[in-house]
Design a protein around this motif. Structure first.
Motif, PDB file in Angstrom:
ATOM      1  N   GLY A  62       2.426 -18.118  29.711  1.00 16.55           N
ATOM      2  CA  GLY A  62       2.013 -16.969  29.803  1.00 16.55           C
ATOM      3  C   GLY A  62       1.954 -16.173  28.554  1.00 16.55           C
ATOM      4  O   GLY A  62       1.960 -14.941  28.794  1.00 16.55           O
ATOM      5  N   VAL A  63       1.947 -16.572  27.370  1.00 17.81           N
ATOM      6  CA  VAL A  63       2.388 -15.991  26.014  1.00 17.81           C
ATOM      7  C   VAL A  63       1.109 -16.285  25.149  1.00 17.81           C
ATOM      8  O   VAL A  63       1.090 -17.467  24.945  1.00 17.81           O
ATOM      9  N   TYR A  64       0.505 -15.698  24.537  1.00 17.67           N
ATOM     10  CA  TYR A  64      -0.655 -15.865  23.632  1.00 17.67           C
ATOM     11  C   TYR A  64      -0.604 -15.051  22.429  1.00 17.67           C
ATOM     12  O   TYR A  64      -0.048 -14.101  22.426  1.00 17.67           O
ATOM     13  N   PHE A  65      -1.173 -15.640  21.286  1.00 13.88           N
ATOM     14  CA  PHE A  65      -1.373 -15.144  20.088  1.00 13.88           C
ATOM     15  C   PHE A  65      -2.780 -15.045  19.694  1.00 13.88           C
ATOM     16  O   PHE A  65      -3.663 -16.068  19.883  1.00 13.88           O
ATOM     17  N   VAL A  66      -3.512 -13.718  19.272  1.00 17.05           N
ATOM     18  CA  VAL A  66      -4.755 -13.710  19.024  1.00 17.05           C
ATOM     19  C   VAL A  66      -5.040 -14.372  17.543  1.00 17.05           C
ATOM     20  O   VAL A  66      -4.471 -13.607  16.581  1.00 17.05           O
ATOM     21  N   ASP A  67      -5.608 -15.271  17.338  1.00 18.15           N
ATOM     22  CA  ASP A  67      -5.734 -15.804  16.197  1.00 18.15           C
ATOM     23  C   ASP A  67      -6.798 -15.395  15.238  1.00 18.15           C
ATOM     24  O   ASP A  67      -7.270 -16.213  14.409  1.00 18.15           O
ATOM     25  N   ASP A  68      -6.821 -14.017  15.133  1.00 22.48           N
ATOM     26  CA  ASP A  68      -7.608 -13.274  14.048  1.00 22.48           C
ATOM     27  C   ASP A  68      -6.719 -12.725  13.042  1.00 22.48           C
ATOM     28  O   ASP A  68      -7.402 -11.830  12.193  1.00 22.48           O
ATOM     29  N   ARG A  69      -5.364 -13.059  12.801  1.00 22.43           N
ATOM     30  CA  ARG A  69      -4.641 -12.477  11.777  1.00 22.43           C
ATOM     31  C   ARG A  69      -3.394 -13.459  11.396  1.00 22.43           C
ATOM     32  O   ARG A  69      -3.322 -14.333  12.224  1.00 22.43           O
ATOM     33  N   PRO A  70      -2.764 -13.160  10.487  1.00 25.55           N
ATOM     34  CA  PRO A  70      -1.566 -14.067  10.094  1.00 25.55           C
ATOM     35  C   PRO A  70      -0.548 -14.088  10.974  1.00 25.55           C
ATOM     36  O   PRO A  70      -0.316 -13.011  11.785  1.00 25.55           O
ATOM     37  N   PHE A  71      -0.134 -15.336  11.443  1.00 27.21           N
ATOM     38  CA  PHE A  71       1.159 -15.460  12.423  1.00 27.21           C
ATOM     39  C   PHE A  71       2.700 -15.148  11.805  1.00 27.21           C
ATOM     40  O   PHE A  71       3.009 -15.787  11.103  1.00 27.21           O
ATOM     41  N   SER A  72       2.744 -13.666  11.676  1.00 24.51           N
ATOM     42  CA  SER A  72       3.734 -13.314  11.007  1.00 24.51           C
ATOM     43  C   SER A  72       5.216 -13.727  11.642  1.00 24.51           C
ATOM     44  O   SER A  72       5.071 -14.123  12.665  1.00 24.51           O
ATOM     45  N   ASP A  73       6.071 -13.251  11.033  1.00 19.11           N
ATOM     46  CA  ASP A  73       7.545 -13.624  11.510  1.00 19.11           C
ATOM     47  C   ASP A  73       7.810 -12.877  12.652  1.00 19.11           C
ATOM     48  O   ASP A  73       8.452 -13.024  13.636  1.00 19.11           O
ATOM     49  N   ALA A  74       7.297 -11.573  12.710  1.00 18.79           N
ATOM     50  CA  ALA A  74       7.395 -10.794  14.027  1.00 18.79           C
ATOM     51  C   ALA A  74       6.882 -11.325  15.100  1.00 18.79           C
ATOM     52  O   ALA A  74       7.048 -11.193  16.346  1.00 18.79           O
ATOM     53  N   ALA A  75       5.475 -11.767  14.815  1.00 21.33           N
ATOM     54  CA  ALA A  75       4.698 -12.616  15.910  1.00 21.33           C
ATOM     55  C   ALA A  75       5.290 -13.642  16.535  1.00 21.33           C
ATOM     56  O   ALA A  75       5.438 -13.764  17.700  1.00 21.33           O
ATOM     57  N   ARG A  76       5.965 -14.326  15.494  1.00 19.22           N
ATOM     58  CA  ARG A  76       6.666 -15.739  15.851  1.00 19.22           C
ATOM     59  C   ARG A  76       7.732 -15.404  16.857  1.00 19.22           C
ATOM     60  O   ARG A  76       8.218 -16.076  17.597  1.00 19.22           O
ATOM     61  N   ILE A  77       8.558 -14.218  16.277  1.00 21.32           N
ATOM     62  CA  ILE A  77       9.909 -13.825  17.221  1.00 21.32           C
ATOM     63  C   ILE A  77       9.356 -13.613  18.260  1.00 21.32           C
ATOM     64  O   ILE A  77      10.061 -13.798  19.513  1.00 21.32           O
ATOM     65  N   ARG A  78       8.541 -12.468  18.594  1.00 20.90           N
ATOM     66  CA  ARG A  78       8.078 -11.670  19.781  1.00 20.90           C
ATOM     67  C   ARG A  78       7.533 -12.986  20.705  1.00 20.90           C
ATOM     68  O   ARG A  78       7.924 -12.940  21.947  1.00 20.90           O
ATOM     69  N   ALA A  79       6.808 -13.880  20.239  1.00 22.95           N
ATOM     70  CA  ALA A  79       6.340 -14.911  21.294  1.00 22.95           C
ATOM     71  C   ALA A  79       7.403 -15.931  21.630  1.00 22.95           C
ATOM     72  O   ALA A  79       7.371 -16.340  22.758  1.00 22.95           O
ATOM     73  N   ALA A  80       8.223 -16.324  20.669  1.00 20.55           N
ATOM     74  CA  ALA A  80       9.306 -17.225  21.067  1.00 20.55           C
ATOM     75  C   ALA A  80      10.338 -16.549  22.449  1.00 20.55           C
ATOM     76  O   ALA A  80      10.654 -17.052  23.247  1.00 20.55           O
ATOM     77  N   VAL A  81      10.390 -15.081  22.129  1.00 19.44           N
ATOM     78  CA  VAL A  81      11.421 -14.354  23.119  1.00 19.44           C
ATOM     79  C   VAL A  81      10.611 -14.348  24.511  1.00 19.44           C
ATOM     80  O   VAL A  81      11.229 -14.707  25.441  1.00 19.44           O
ATOM     81  N   TRP A  82       9.580 -13.679  24.497  1.00 19.82           N
ATOM     82  CA  TRP A  82       8.680 -13.608  25.614  1.00 19.82           C
ATOM     83  C   TRP A  82       8.336 -14.880  26.491  1.00 19.82           C
ATOM     84  O   TRP A  82       8.218 -14.934  27.459  1.00 19.82           O
ATOM     85  N   GLY A  83       8.295 -15.967  25.460  1.00 24.59           N
ATOM     86  CA  GLY A  83       8.063 -17.380  26.029  1.00 24.59           C
ATOM     87  C   GLY A  83       9.294 -17.822  27.052  1.00 24.59           C
ATOM     88  O   GLY A  83       8.959 -18.655  27.801  1.00 24.59           O
ATOM     89  N   HIS A  84      10.326 -17.232  26.846  1.00 27.96           N
ATOM     90  CA  HIS A  84      11.538 -17.624  27.692  1.00 27.96           C
ATOM     91  C   HIS A  84      11.727 -16.642  28.961  1.00 27.96           C
ATOM     92  O   HIS A  84      12.844 -16.714  29.383  1.00 27.96           O
ATOM     93  N   GLY A  85      10.697 -15.735  29.188  1.00 30.49           N
ATOM     94  CA  GLY A  85      10.905 -15.042  30.374  1.00 30.49           C
ATOM     95  C   GLY A  85      11.228 -13.398  30.165  1.00 30.49           C
ATOM     96  O   GLY A  85      11.621 -13.271  29.130  1.00 30.49           O
ATOM     97  N   SER A  86      11.154 -12.673  31.151  1.00 27.09           N
ATOM     98  CA  SER A  86      10.963 -11.378  31.071  1.00 27.09           C
ATOM     99  C   SER A  86      12.635 -10.825  30.880  1.00 27.09           C
ATOM    100  O   SER A  86      12.922  -9.869  30.307  1.00 27.09           O
ATOM    101  N   GLN A  87      13.709 -11.858  31.060  1.00 28.27           N
ATOM    102  CA  GLN A  87      14.963 -11.223  30.909  1.00 28.27           C
ATOM    103  C   GLN A  87      15.489 -11.903  29.600  1.00 28.27           C
ATOM    104  O   GLN A  87      16.753 -11.731  29.329  1.00 28.27           O
ATOM    105  N   ALA A  88      14.858 -12.633  28.957  1.00 27.68           N
ATOM    106  CA  ALA A  88      15.227 -13.164  27.357  1.00 27.68           C
ATOM    107  C   ALA A  88      15.398 -12.066  26.567  1.00 27.68           C
ATOM    108  O   ALA A  88      14.722 -11.025  26.776  1.00 27.68           O
ATOM    109  N   ALA A  89      16.270 -12.142  25.656  1.00 30.29           N
ATOM    110  CA  ALA A  89      16.570 -11.300  24.516  1.00 30.29           C
ATOM    111  C   ALA A  89      16.742 -11.883  23.195  1.00 30.29           C
ATOM    112  O   ALA A  89      17.574 -13.080  23.197  1.00 30.29           O
TER     113      ALA A  89
END
Length: 287
Positions: free
Chosen positions: A43-70
């Motif tokens: 349920g987590v996607y990255f729009v591949d029209d920009r660099p996959f930044s550290d911020a994007a990597r962290i956000r995707a990893a956290v959201w990929g573990h569910g709504s209660q992940a931090a």
């Protein structure tokens, strides 16, 4: 609305957000199949029209573990701006009863966090600043330097850090956190003096005396022949403003008596001992 999500969220979007922006499940699937969107997790996607930044990597990893992940540990420290670089492995804390699998590039810690220990920052759940400092300082790559910086910049205070530590005693790294907090609370000065003495002895530097009297003061280490005084400031420059002013007056008086004063912190002595010794050698050889 979709563009707004992507702009604010580093190009990362969840399936629920996509639906809120008016996209059907089929529309999302078409974007993934065409290569426009990259699936990062359930349920987590990255729009591949920009660099996959550290911020994007962290956000995707956290959201990929569910709504209660931090985000937690050094990952949270980078999100809070306490560290300059994001860690290669994203640390995520999830509830104990979470059944999600670990994803590549992440380290999962299962622990129930109290509500006061989690905040939302830049649209993502992350451990609070106090818990982040306490946890990250105990990890390799954080350490005393991170705690020292947080205290110096007045992001946090010691009483608050102690309360957070005691509230989370069972976590990984808690014993090291306790030692660092004890050092920051004042126990570091005497420890730092002992470390300094051992450094001088191991380096074969003689001609010094501990607690040497100069005028009406006692300096931590004095080289009487060269008139070089070494003062240890303990853990960090986060003492009370009155103490800070007294230290500066003391230093000025020593300089007026013809002494050169070198000041080192607990962090200097434990993290940069060779640099400390080089400065001392330079000072005593020049006088």
């Amino acid at each position: 609305m979709l563009s707004d999500y992507l702009r604010r969220q580093d190009g990362v979007i969840t399936s629920e957000q996509a639906r809120a922006a008016g996209l059907s499940r089929r529309s999302v699937q078409r974007r993934v199949q065409s290569g426009q969107w990259r699936r990062c997790g359930r349920g987590v996607y990255f729009v591949d029209d920009r660099p996959f930044s550290d911020a994007a990597r962290i956000r995707a990893a956290v959201w990929g573990h569910g709504s209660q992940a931090a985000a937690s540990g050094l990952t949270a420290a980078s999100w809070h701006g306490l560290t300059r670089f994001a860690p290669d492995i994203v640390e995520v804390t999830v509830p104990r009863d979470s059944h999600g699998r670990r994803h590549e590039g992440t380290r999962v810690r299962r622990r129930d966090l109290q509500r006061c220990d989690v905040i939302e920052l830049k649209g993502m759940r992350v451990t609070s600043l106090s818990l982040t400092v306490v946890e990250a300082a105990a990890q390799r790559g954080g350490g005393a330097k991170l705690l020292d910086t947080a205290l110096q910049q007045r992001h946090v205070d010691l009483p608050g850090l102690w309360r957070t530590h005691l509230r989370n005693k069972g976590r990984t790294g808690a014993p090291r956190s306790r030692l660092l907090l004890q050092a920051a609370a004042g126990g570091a000065h005497s420890v730092a003096e002992r470390i300094l003495h051992q450094l001088l002895r191991d380096a074969g530097i003689g001609g010094w005396k501990a607690n040497h009297r100069v005028g009406g003061y006692r300096v931590d280490v004095g080289f009487a022949a060269q008139k070089v005084a070494i003062e240890v400031d303990g853990f960090a420059f986060h003492s009370h403003p009155d103490a800070f002013q007294i230290d500066r007056q003391r230093q000025n008086d020593l300089v007026l008596l013809g002494w050169q004063v070198l000041r080192f912190t607990w962090l200097d002595l434990t993290a940069y001992p060779e640099r400390v010794l080089a400065l001392i050698r330079s000072a005593i050889s020049a006088r």
